[in-house]
Design a protein around this motif. Structure first.
Motif, PDB file in Angstrom:
ATOM      1  N   ALA A   1       1.279   7.527   1.220  1.00  0.00           N
ATOM      2  CA  ALA A   1       0.465   7.196   2.536  1.00  0.00           C
ATOM      3  C   ALA A   1      -0.747   7.250   2.177  1.00  0.00           C
ATOM      4  CB  ALA A   1       1.026   8.297   3.536  1.00  0.00           C
ATOM      5  N   ASN A   2      -1.543   8.338   1.109  1.00  0.00           N
ATOM      6  CA  ASN A   2      -2.688   8.270   0.921  1.00  0.00           C
ATOM      7  C   ASN A   2      -3.045   7.182  -0.431  1.00  0.00           C
ATOM      8  OD1 ASN A   2      -4.148  10.144   2.729  1.00  0.00           O
ATOM      9  ND2 ASN A   2      -2.674  11.366   1.912  1.00  0.00           N
ATOM     10  N   SER A   3      -2.001   6.273  -0.768  1.00  0.00           N
ATOM     11  CA  SER A   3      -2.313   5.407  -1.852  1.00  0.00           C
ATOM     12  C   SER A   3      -3.457   4.315  -1.353  1.00  0.00           C
ATOM     13  CB  SER A   3      -1.148   4.882  -2.349  1.00  0.00           C
ATOM     14  OG  SER A   3      -0.714   4.013  -1.400  1.00  0.00           O
ATOM     15  N   PRO A   4      -4.163   3.463  -2.258  1.00  0.00           N
ATOM     16  CA  PRO A   4      -5.122   2.697  -1.780  1.00  0.00           C
ATOM     17  C   PRO A   4      -4.341   1.446  -0.951  1.00  0.00           C
ATOM     18  CG  PRO A   4      -5.496   3.328  -4.047  1.00  0.00           C
ATOM     19  CD  PRO A   4      -4.357   3.767  -3.541  1.00  0.00           C
ATOM     20  N   PHE A   5      -3.151   1.292  -1.244  1.00  0.00           N
ATOM     21  CA  PHE A   5      -2.386   0.131  -0.602  1.00  0.00           C
ATOM     22  C   PHE A   5      -2.194   0.391   0.972  1.00  0.00           C
ATOM     23  CE2 PHE A   5       1.196  -2.364   0.918  1.00  0.00           C
ATOM     24  CZ  PHE A   5       0.946  -3.301   0.512  1.00  0.00           C
ATOM     25  N   PHE A   6      -1.850   1.687   1.091  1.00  0.00           N
ATOM     26  CA  PHE A   6      -1.614   1.957   2.483  1.00  0.00           C
ATOM     27  C   PHE A   6      -2.692   2.601   3.328  1.00  0.00           C
ATOM     28  CE2 PHE A   6       2.747   2.167   0.961  1.00  0.00           C
ATOM     29  CZ  PHE A   6       3.235   1.251   1.887  1.00  0.00           C
ATOM     30  N   ASN A   7      -3.516   2.950   2.592  1.00  0.00           N
ATOM     31  CA  ASN A   7      -4.768   3.793   3.224  1.00  0.00           C
ATOM     32  C   ASN A   7      -6.076   3.538   2.342  1.00  0.00           C
ATOM     33  OD1 ASN A   7      -6.362   5.495   4.506  1.00  0.00           O
ATOM     34  ND2 ASN A   7      -5.527   7.504   4.073  1.00  0.00           N
ATOM     35  N   PRO A   8      -6.684   2.488   2.458  1.00  0.00           N
ATOM     36  CA  PRO A   8      -7.991   1.978   1.736  1.00  0.00           C
ATOM     37  C   PRO A   8      -9.233   2.965   2.010  1.00  0.00           C
ATOM     38  CG  PRO A   8      -7.297   0.521   3.628  1.00  0.00           C
ATOM     39  CD  PRO A   8      -6.554   1.396   3.571  1.00  0.00           C
ATOM     40  N   GLY A   9      -9.068   4.251   1.878  1.00  0.00           N
ATOM     41  CA  GLY A   9      -9.978   5.198   1.996  1.00  0.00           C
ATOM     42  C   GLY A   9     -10.760   5.279   3.254  1.00  0.00           C
ATOM     43  N   LEU A  10     -10.134   4.966   4.447  1.00  0.00           N
ATOM     44  CA  LEU A  10     -10.612   5.009   5.820  1.00  0.00           C
ATOM     45  C   LEU A  10     -10.558   6.591   6.375  1.00  0.00           C
ATOM     46  CD1 LEU A  10      -9.644   1.709   7.501  1.00  0.00           C
ATOM     47  CD2 LEU A  10     -11.707   2.231   6.425  1.00  0.00           C
ATOM     48  N   TYR A  11      -9.500   7.054   6.115  1.00  0.00           N
ATOM     49  CA  TYR A  11      -8.966   8.231   6.674  1.00  0.00           C
ATOM     50  C   TYR A  11      -8.020   8.910   5.785  1.00  0.00           C
ATOM     51  CZ  TYR A  11      -5.292   5.962   8.772  1.00  0.00           C
ATOM     52  OH  TYR A  11      -4.279   5.121   9.073  1.00  0.00           O
TER      53      TYR A  11
ATOM     54  N   LEU B 114       3.818   4.501   7.173  1.00  0.00           N
ATOM     55  CA  LEU B 114       4.730   3.738   6.574  1.00  0.00           C
ATOM     56  C   LEU B 114       5.827   3.014   7.335  1.00  0.00           C
ATOM     57  CD1 LEU B 114       5.029   6.315   3.682  1.00  0.00           C
ATOM     58  CD2 LEU B 114       3.323   4.443   3.772  1.00  0.00           C
ATOM     59  N   GLY B 115       6.306   3.598   8.557  1.00  0.00           N
ATOM     60  CA  GLY B 115       7.178   3.144   9.057  1.00  0.00           C
ATOM     61  C   GLY B 115       8.486   3.777   8.797  1.00  0.00           C
ATOM     62  N   LEU B 116       9.421   3.865   9.762  1.00  0.00           N
ATOM     63  CA  LEU B 116      10.862   4.630   9.508  1.00  0.00           C
ATOM     64  C   LEU B 116      11.436   4.065   8.403  1.00  0.00           C
ATOM     65  CD1 LEU B 116      12.037   5.424  13.131  1.00  0.00           C
ATOM     66  CD2 LEU B 116      11.714   7.019  11.188  1.00  0.00           C
ATOM     67  N   ARG B 117      11.785   2.663   8.533  1.00  0.00           N
ATOM     68  CA  ARG B 117      12.647   1.792   7.418  1.00  0.00           C
ATOM     69  C   ARG B 117      11.980   2.008   6.002  1.00  0.00           C
ATOM     70  NH1 ARG B 117      16.646  -1.107   8.113  1.00  0.00           N
ATOM     71  NH2 ARG B 117      16.396  -1.137  10.447  1.00  0.00           N
TER      72      ARG B 117
ATOM     73  N   GLU C 100      -5.539  14.873  -6.765  1.00  0.00           N
ATOM     74  CA  GLU C 100      -4.664  13.322  -7.317  1.00  0.00           C
ATOM     75  C   GLU C 100      -4.259  12.582  -6.259  1.00  0.00           C
ATOM     76  OE1 GLU C 100      -4.880  11.605 -10.296  1.00  0.00           O
ATOM     77  OE2 GLU C 100      -6.274  12.985 -11.150  1.00  0.00           O
ATOM     78  N   TRP C 101      -3.288  13.491  -5.384  1.00  0.00           N
ATOM     79  CA  TRP C 101      -2.481  12.967  -4.567  1.00  0.00           C
ATOM     80  C   TRP C 101      -3.012  13.030  -3.065  1.00  0.00           C
ATOM     81  CZ3 TRP C 101       2.781  15.874  -6.317  1.00  0.00           C
ATOM     82  CH2 TRP C 101       2.926  15.428  -7.419  1.00  0.00           C
ATOM     83  N   LYS C 102      -4.115  13.846  -2.856  1.00  0.00           N
ATOM     84  CA  LYS C 102      -4.668  14.065  -1.627  1.00  0.00           C
ATOM     85  C   LYS C 102      -3.732  14.560  -0.372  1.00  0.00           C
ATOM     86  CE  LYS C 102      -7.947  10.051  -2.278  1.00  0.00           C
ATOM     87  NZ  LYS C 102      -8.233   8.844  -1.729  1.00  0.00           N
TER      88      LYS C 102
ATOM     89  N   SER D 260       4.073  -0.711  -8.427  1.00  0.00           N
ATOM     90  CA  SER D 260       2.411  -0.965  -8.403  1.00  0.00           C
ATOM     91  C   SER D 260       2.290  -2.217  -7.939  1.00  0.00           C
ATOM     92  CB  SER D 260       2.249  -1.084 -10.260  1.00  0.00           C
ATOM     93  OG  SER D 260       0.776  -1.668 -10.271  1.00  0.00           O
ATOM     94  N   MET D 261       3.132  -3.311  -8.285  1.00  0.00           N
ATOM     95  CA  MET D 261       2.850  -4.492  -7.552  1.00  0.00           C
ATOM     96  C   MET D 261       3.036  -4.605  -5.937  1.00  0.00           C
ATOM     97  SD  MET D 261       5.504  -8.093  -7.650  1.00  0.00           S
ATOM     98  CE  MET D 261       5.216  -8.099  -9.330  1.00  0.00           C
ATOM     99  N   LEU D 262       3.815  -3.776  -5.593  1.00  0.00           N
ATOM    100  CA  LEU D 262       4.087  -3.483  -4.053  1.00  0.00           C
ATOM    101  C   LEU D 262       2.725  -2.739  -3.428  1.00  0.00           C
ATOM    102  CD1 LEU D 262       7.619  -2.407  -3.416  1.00  0.00           C
ATOM    103  CD2 LEU D 262       6.781  -4.527  -3.470  1.00  0.00           C
ATOM    104  N   PHE D 263       2.254  -1.974  -4.086  1.00  0.00           N
ATOM    105  CA  PHE D 263       0.956  -1.017  -3.641  1.00  0.00           C
ATOM    106  C   PHE D 263      -0.230  -1.958  -3.911  1.00  0.00           C
ATOM    107  CE2 PHE D 263       2.907   3.350  -4.292  1.00  0.00           C
ATOM    108  CZ  PHE D 263       3.758   3.409  -3.202  1.00  0.00           C
ATOM    109  N   LYS D 264      -0.324  -2.608  -5.006  1.00  0.00           N
ATOM    110  CA  LYS D 264      -1.476  -3.614  -5.077  1.00  0.00           C
ATOM    111  C   LYS D 264      -1.516  -4.876  -4.301  1.00  0.00           C
ATOM    112  CE  LYS D 264      -2.338  -1.631  -9.975  1.00  0.00           C
ATOM    113  NZ  LYS D 264      -2.451  -2.005 -11.279  1.00  0.00           N
ATOM    114  N   GLY D 265      -0.397  -5.015  -4.016  1.00  0.00           N
ATOM    115  CA  GLY D 265      -0.311  -6.485  -3.105  1.00  0.00           C
ATOM    116  C   GLY D 265       0.075  -7.383  -4.131  1.00  0.00           C
ATOM    117  N   PHE D 266       0.780  -8.478  -3.494  1.00  0.00           N
ATOM    118  CA  PHE D 266       1.134  -9.646  -4.255  1.00  0.00           C
ATOM    119  C   PHE D 266       1.364 -10.908  -3.371  1.00  0.00           C
ATOM    120  CE2 PHE D 266       4.913  -7.684  -2.965  1.00  0.00           C
ATOM    121  CZ  PHE D 266       6.142  -8.800  -2.919  1.00  0.00           C
TER     122      PHE D 266
END
Length: 502
Positions: free
Chosen positions: A72-82, A94-97, A209-211, A341-347
């Motif tokens: 949830a704190n990875s850059p893909f889902f949470n780009p440093g805003l909170y 993240l969503g239940l599913r 590392e994991w915040k 990695s592809m999912l988190f970085k975006g593609f």
């Protein structure tokens, strides 16, 4: 004792191995208990299960909680805003599913991480849960605005001890304790001299590392501590004094801690005692889950007979089972790292995603035939987009198009209205087996086989097929679990693309 003596005890390799271990855990996450994940996976698919109920189940497992907060704190889902501080917030983000699907992939870690001292790890997990339960009850008694955040902080506060207990041998730990007493040094000082790490260092590193928890940030920093920190520290002291097997029971010390705790937290001694009793009762109910799980692991250390991750549609495989080799496990990990990695970085190229997933199934799982079908725009057929067949496998006839003719008995029409993977063999339900032996499936599939719909936004847009016809017994619980996980990653990936497109 000088530094040379410490090196003799530790054997330089142990320090190097521990550094590699810490690096591995920072990268992949700490393993979570398979039984917890199986239960959460099931409830996560139940529309009646609320976010609060799911969060409570996840919070029972320190490794699982840490992994979810890390994602949830990875850059893909949470780009440093909170910073996401609670499991409830992580599920909302993240969503239940997606949470349910991601937890399935985490379960795979437990089978491949070599936890040498399982019993000690279980003990430390239970200790962490005792402290977390008490910290939560104290937080509620003091009117804290976020008892769950306190629970997470207390749970994660012990994650270094869990890692340490999991991978440090009892012999080495006994030597550390002996030196600590002889030299009048703290265990942490000796641990750092021998291994270069202490449990506190591991917790601080992983938290950074994991915040994981802002409360832990404060706990590991200098200066005065807030009430949130004190809740965790007092929970630690109380559990160590009242329930630890290693600490002699001393009523006077317990009374002193209760007095200090009441003053610092602004509650009466009676309220403090009630919190301790309530937390103990809640934990005792939870402890049964871990006791049963540990007994299962003792009886079946290789987990060959576990059914925790089995799909409701799956049926019992033949008794003669082969399993994924350690070399192939590492190969699958490489694919997983690339895919996640592809999912988190975006593609933006679904073909790249599917080529990786198909290769992981074909090569990593050593399947003979693997193919991916994509639903046509008019939704009247599947078009075969990726097709991999092992050299030497004859009589394989995969068409370019699979029509939806003969809908009542068409196996592929079945994929339009189901979410789960199928493990089809001669013991499958008669209706399913009849469809697998009818046109068009009869000219395409080999029984046994795996078949799974790909359903972003809860609508089937394609499917993945795999079989190992040269060695049918290769299709077993282990390969089915990994096949299902990879298929779900395909669904997650396409869900991201669909969401971005909107």
């Amino acid at each position: 004792m000088d530094q040379k003596d410490y090196c003799k005890i530790s054997n330089v390799n142990s320090r190097e191995e521990f550094e590699k271990l810490l690096s591995h855990i920072k990268e992949t996450g700490f393993p979570a208990l398979r039984s917890n994940i199986a239960r959460i996976r099931f409830s996560g698919n139940d529309q009646q299960v609320t976010i609060i109920q799911l969060a409570r189940q996840i919070l029972r497992d320190p490794g699982l909680s840490a992994k979810l907060l890390k994602i949830a704190n990875s850059p893909f889902f949470n780009p440093g805003l909170y910073r996401v501080r609670t499991i409830t917030r992580a599920i909302v983000l993240l969503g239940l599913r997606n949470v349910s699907t991601l937890l399935r992939s985490i379960a795979f870690l437990e089978d491949v991480v070599n936890c040498k001292e399982l019993e000690k790890a279980i003990e430390q997990i239970l200790t962490a849960l005792r402290k977390a339960e008490l910290a939560k009850h104290l937080a509620e008694a003091t009117g804290s605005s976020s008892p769950e955040e306190i629970f997470v902080g207390a749970l994660m506060h012990n994650i270094g001890e869990i890692v340490f207990a999991s991978f440090v041998s009892p012999e080495l730990n006994a030597q550390i304790e002996k030196i600590s007493k002889e030299q009048n040094l703290s265990k942490s000082q000796v641990q750092r001299k021998i291994l270069g790490f202490s449990p506190e260092d591991i917790t601080a590193t992983l938290n950074k590392e994991w915040k994981l928890s802002p409360v832990l940030d404060e706990l590991f920093s200098k200066g005065a501590k807030s009430k949130s920190c004190k809740l965790i520290l007092y929970a630690d002291k109380v559990i160590e004094l009242t329930e630890s097997k290693d600490v002699p029971k001393d009523p006077s010390k317990v009374q002193d801690v209760l007095k200090d705790m009441s003053t610092d937290l602004g509650i009466t001694p009676k309220t403090a005692i009630e919190c301790i009793k309530s937390a103990k009762e809640d934990f005792q109910r939870l402890e049964k889950t871990y006791a049963q799980h540990f007994q299962t692991l003792q009886k079946t250390p290789k987990r060959d007979d576990e059914n925790d991750l089995k799909s409701p549609e799956a049926v019992t495989a033949p008794e003669d089972q082969s399993h994924v080799s350690s070399e192939k496990v590492l190969e699958i990990f490489d694919y997983l790292q690339d895919i996640i990695s592809m999912l988190f970085k975006g593609f933006n190229d679904p073909h790249l995603l599917f080529s990786l997933i198909m290769e992981a199934i074909y090569s990593g799982l050593e399947m003979d035939v693997t193919f991916f079908g994509l639903l046509s725009t008019d939704r009247k057929c599947f078009k075969i987009r990726h097709n991999l067949t092992r050299p030497g496998i004859n009589n394989v006839n995969i068409p370019e198009i699979i029509t939806f003719k003969n809908p009542r008995m068409n196996l592929f029409v079945e994929l339009l209205n189901t979410e789960e993977a199928f493990w089809i063999n001669e013991k499958s339900p008669p209706e399913l087996l009849a469809k697998a032996k009818s046109i068009p499936a009869s000219g395409i599939v080999h029984i046994p086989c795996f078949l799974m719909p790909v359903r972003p936004q809860n609508k089937t847009i394609g499917f993945i097929y795999a079989d190992s016809r040269s060695k049918d017994n290769h299709l077993n619980e282990s390969t089915f679990s990994i096949f299902t996980m990879l298929g779900k990653l395909a669904t997650i990936g396409l869900s991201f693309l669909t969401t971005d497109a909107k």
